[in-house]
Design an enzyme around this catalytic site. Structure first.
Site, PDB file in Angstrom:
ATOM      1  N   SER A  90       9.053  -7.667   0.077  1.00  0.00           N
ATOM      2  CA  SER A  90       9.294  -6.866  -1.156  1.00  0.00           C
ATOM      3  C   SER A  90      10.365  -7.503  -1.865  1.00  0.00           C
ATOM      4  CB  SER A  90       9.550  -5.676  -0.758  1.00  0.00           C
ATOM      5  OG  SER A  90       8.471  -5.136   0.227  1.00  0.00           O
TER       6      SER A  90
HETATM    7  C1  LIG Z   1       5.176  -4.339   1.166  1.00  0.00           C
HETATM    8  S1  LIG Z   1       4.643  -5.024   2.559  1.00  0.00           S
HETATM    9  C2  LIG Z   1       5.815  -4.942   3.764  1.00  0.00           C
HETATM   10  C3  LIG Z   1       6.944  -5.762   3.602  1.00  0.00           C
HETATM   11  C4  LIG Z   1       7.651  -5.899   4.858  1.00  0.00           C
HETATM   12  N1  LIG Z   1       8.578  -5.025   5.471  1.00  0.00           N
HETATM   13  C5  LIG Z   1       8.437  -7.285   4.697  1.00  0.00           C
HETATM   14  O1  LIG Z   1       9.937  -7.179   4.989  1.00  0.00           O
HETATM   15  O2  LIG Z   1       7.900  -8.111   4.450  1.00  0.00           O
HETATM   16  C6  LIG Z   1       3.687  -3.606   3.283  1.00  0.00           C
HETATM   17  C7  LIG Z   1       2.999  -3.617   4.691  1.00  0.00           C
HETATM   18  O3  LIG Z   1       2.519  -2.499   5.182  1.00  0.00           O
HETATM   19  C8  LIG Z   1       1.487  -2.826   5.930  1.00  0.00           C
HETATM   20  N2  LIG Z   1       0.483  -1.478   6.136  1.00  0.00           N
HETATM   21  C9  LIG Z   1      -0.114  -0.721   5.230  1.00  0.00           C
HETATM   22  N3  LIG Z   1      -0.873   0.111   5.680  1.00  0.00           N
HETATM   23  C10 LIG Z   1      -0.238   0.451   6.877  1.00  0.00           C
HETATM   24  C11 LIG Z   1      -0.289   1.157   7.850  1.00  0.00           C
HETATM   25  N4  LIG Z   1      -1.174   2.625   7.856  1.00  0.00           N
HETATM   26  N5  LIG Z   1       0.420   0.971   9.090  1.00  0.00           N
HETATM   27  C12 LIG Z   1       1.227  -0.017   9.353  1.00  0.00           C
HETATM   28  N6  LIG Z   1       1.375  -0.894   8.342  1.00  0.00           N
HETATM   29  C13 LIG Z   1       0.767  -0.731   7.324  1.00  0.00           C
HETATM   30  C14 LIG Z   1       0.561  -3.891   4.976  1.00  0.00           C
HETATM   31  O4  LIG Z   1      -0.255  -4.507   6.044  1.00  0.00           O
HETATM   32  C15 LIG Z   1       1.745  -4.799   4.522  1.00  0.00           C
HETATM   33  O5  LIG Z   1       2.058  -5.816   5.333  1.00  0.00           O
END
Ligand SMILES: C[S@@+](CC[C@H](N)C(=O)[O-])C[C@H]1O[C@@H](n2cnc3c(N)ncnc32)[C@H](O)[C@@H]1O
Length: 372
Positions: A90
């Site tokens: 992000s």
């Molecule tokens: C914006 S990215 C996260 C950024 C991360 N915190 C970083 O520092 O790189 C959002 C993440 O949420 C995960 N995600 C989406 N739905 C999810 C769920 N139901 N449970 C857990 N993770 C989920 C996606 O696969 C993705 O990797």
């Protein structure tokens, strides 16, 4: 004399932009958990003001790769077959805005939903200690990669593969919970996994609007959580099970639809605070634009399941389906004007076992509610 590493100057420039002279825990964590150690060698640089993304490749163009990684921009690290982004690292300024909202204290334990690259978990671990942080990622490969990167950085956070919308870790309840994927409905499991008086910070969006950060505090009896929106314009990807893609409009849409004259135009609807409020009041409604050759808005589309509306050149509205979406949008706009055009930060949310309630100013002034 040894040459400085190629990323040091870029990292320092971003640190200066984000923190200035400040000696805060986020500034120290930024220094300890270097963003470049969490980004894969090939990724996509998402510029905020462009519709296309640039490929970045560490082997082919290391300078360009480091410049992108130490820009205040999102780096997309995974896309699905349709080209939709499914994971990213992000935007740094938004990461630190959310960590500031979360405000973890030494000795506390934090649950992160959405491990992605592992950078945010690494920042938390750099401050609290790796054994104080647990992170949940729905995608098996991403979870494995992030876990490896966190170990390599000396910040071995426990990464769990699973759906972060359900109650996952055995270690619950946590002092604080942060999600880095957007929800439109806060799952009650998050309230259950957070201690009394604990804090939950998550990006939140309606289907119509890109949303804001929601900061909730769990009540003293642990039964609900409540709080306001902060930091509008956050644009995180949606939690995977809360995504909604609009189907194509029926080909004979304008023949099937009723026609009327709009009372308001796109400029009324799409001011930042108006759109946020309309998104709250018109649930499940996506919107997007068609543009003419001069780049001006030609058509505003609205879609919710099998209901459609289109505003053409701000002069004619077509509506079709069980919901009169344009009428709903106009009523929501008029309500917002009657309430003296409240800014997004005057709205808040209460999450109970049964409902998500959206309110204006105080939790008893409920504007809309959805069943859990
Ligand atoms: C914006 S990215 C996260 C950024 C991360 N915190 C970083 O520092 O790189 C959002 C993440 O949420 C995960 N995600 C989406 N739905 C999810 C769920 N139901 N449970 C857990 N993770 C989920 C996606 O696969 C993705 O990797």
């Amino acid at each position: 004399m040894t040459e400085p590493a190629p990323w040091l100057a870029a990292k320092q420039a971003l640190a200066d932009d984000l923190f200035g002279e400040q000696d805060s825990w986020p500034a120290r964590a930024f220094n300890r958990a270097s963003r470049h150690t969490f980004i894969p060698p090939r990724a996509l640089h998402a510029w905020p003001d462009r519709s296309t993304m640039d490929q970045i490749d560490l082997a082919a163009d290391p300078d360009g790769w480091y410049r992108a990684v130490y820009s205040d921009h999102v780096i997309v690290t995974q896309q699905d077959k349709t080209g939709r982004s499914t994971s990213s690292c992000s935007q740094p300024s938004m990461v630190f805005a959310m960590l500031t909202q979360l405000d973890p204290q030494p000795g506390e334990r934090v649950l992160e939903i959405g491990t992605g690259t592992g950078w945010n978990a690494g920042l938390l671990a750099a401050y609290l200690g790796a054994d104080q942080v647990v992170s949940v990622e729905v995608d098996v490969d991403l979870a494995e990669q992030a876990s490896g990167r966190l170990r390599a950085a000396g910040l071995p956070v426990r990464v769990i593969t699973g759906d972060g919308l359900s109650r996952v870790p055995d270690e619950a309840p946590f002092d604080r919970l942060i999600s880095t994927a957007t929800v439109h409905t806060v799952p009650y499991a998050w309230v259950q996994q957070t201690m009394r008086a604990g804090v939950i910070v998550t990006p939140w969006r309606s289907d119509l609007d890109s949303g804001a950060i929601l900061s909730l505090m769990v009540a003293g009896d642990g039964a609900s959580a409540s709080g306001n929106f902060t930091d509008i314009g956050s644009s995180f990807m949606s939690i995977r099970t809360q995504q909604f893609t609009a189907p194509d409009a029926p080909t004979n849409f304008t023949e099937l639809a009723t026609t009327s004259v709009p009372a308001i135009g796109p400029e009324d609807l799409f001011g930042e605070h108006a759109k946020f409020a309309i998104g709250l009041l018109v649930p499940g409604c996506l919107s997007w634009f068609d543009y003419n050759d001069e780049g001006l808005i030609d058509t505003v589309w609205l879609c919710a399941a099998d209901s459609w509306a289109a505003l053409h050149l701000a002069t004619t509205v077509h509506q079709y389906g069980p919901r009169r979406l344009w009428d709903e949008v106009e009523s929501a706009y008029h309500w917002w004007v009657e309430q003296d055009r409240p800014a997004y930060s005057r709205f808040g949310v209460t999450v109970t076992r049964r409902q998500q309630q959206v309110w204006l100013d105080t939790p008893d002034q409920i504007v809309t509610k959805t069943d859990a």
